[in-house]
Design a protein around this motif. Sequence first.
Motif, PDB file in Angstrom:
ATOM      1  N   ASP A 250      -0.839   1.043  -3.518  1.00  0.00           N
ATOM      2  CA  ASP A 250      -0.268  -0.372  -3.698  1.00  0.00           C
ATOM      3  C   ASP A 250       0.437   0.250  -5.536  1.00  0.00           C
ATOM      4  O   ASP A 250      -0.952  -0.003  -6.105  1.00  0.00           O
ATOM      5  N   GLU A 281       5.063   0.326   4.205  1.00  0.00           N
ATOM      6  CA  GLU A 281       4.151   0.508   3.499  1.00  0.00           C
ATOM      7  C   GLU A 281       4.841   2.487   3.132  1.00  0.00           C
ATOM      8  O   GLU A 281       4.114   2.858   1.957  1.00  0.00           O
ATOM      9  N   GLU A 284       6.930   1.542  -0.571  1.00  0.00           N
ATOM     10  CA  GLU A 284       5.738   1.439  -1.603  1.00  0.00           C
ATOM     11  C   GLU A 284       4.525   2.090  -1.535  1.00  0.00           C
ATOM     12  O   GLU A 284       4.100   2.796  -2.806  1.00  0.00           O
TER      13      GLU A 284
END
Length: 394
Positions: A250, A281, A284
């Motif tokens: 993250d 996803e 990131e």
Amino acid sequence: MMRWFAPRPDSLLGQLRSPLYMRWQAGLSLFALVALFQGPASLHRELGTWLAPTLLALPVFVYLYSRVYVGPRRRVDWYVAGMVATGLALWACNPFGFILLILASVVAAFSPSWRRWLASVAVMGALTLAMAWAFGDPLSTALWVVMSGLFGGFSNVAYMHSARKDAELRLSQTEVRRLATLAERERIGRDLHDLLGHTLSLVALKSELAKRLALAEPARAQREMAEVERVARHALAEVRAAVTGMRRSDLGAELTSARLMLEASGVAFEGRLPDGLALPENIEASVALVLREAVTNIHRHARATQASAGVFFEDGMLQMHISDNGRGGLAAHGNGVSGMRERVRALGGTLAIDSPPRHGTRLSIRVPVAAQASVSAESAATGTVVVSATGSAA
């Protein structure tokens, strides 16, 4: 003999993890001992009156001096007292013996108590004054000993204070990481229990039922086993989804981790992230790993005092800029740059490096996300989440 100079765990160097600065300082200070030979020679003193006592006193003094750094810290006062006694005894034969008292007054600051350091400097000043008066030497010698002890000792006290703060920060960060790891393990345990507990119980019951029906009602047993297969496949898909979520990196978490890592090494850090950021996803995760590698390079190699990382959108591109004011000269294919470049290239993006020697480094990453990312128009224009050196969000 080398074991005499190996730092003990409870020694000054042992407690500070043997910092290079302190070892160099200890070694360079000993060059003052050259004056014990140059001084009497310049005064044309007879060698027989001072050379032999000086040669006998030096090994004793150097041993005691080294023990201040590598011996038990609780005995520093005793080592300093021995150095003072050696200096006073040598002064009777060598007019420059007071140099040993100057060195002793400086390292006396490594005493566990700063009050004892000040008291020892005062005592050394009084002894120097008495010896100078007795031998007819300039009384200002006492002033040299006291001033050297105060100024040199104060720098050592300040360094020790800074080193203790750094050690406390490292310990606190280690404790934070330990607690975070423990909390994550507990969370994973709860998730796996919630995810698999009921499913595995159901599989066990249906398998037992199918075993009993295998001979009496084969058709029903087959249906039960087909249900077991369906439940097992569904559980497998859920486990894979959970593991993917656990592995996902993250950007916000990486910025916080970067701040913790860099401020521990004395680097002021500011990170900016668009408010309301929502990335696929795979994008990131890859961009977060690039950020992690870049911050690791700053921590290990840059020798910087300031660093920043910013993420924003422009013309359908996700852009991330990471910069520092360190020594620069980052190689295009070294220090993990190749791995970062490959991650960015896999996303169809580009990575540019501007790293002139002694003028810091700036990494610019551009990744196409026009049809994949979502950021509210207002947030993309004005909203940001800032991670500063204090760890606050704004």
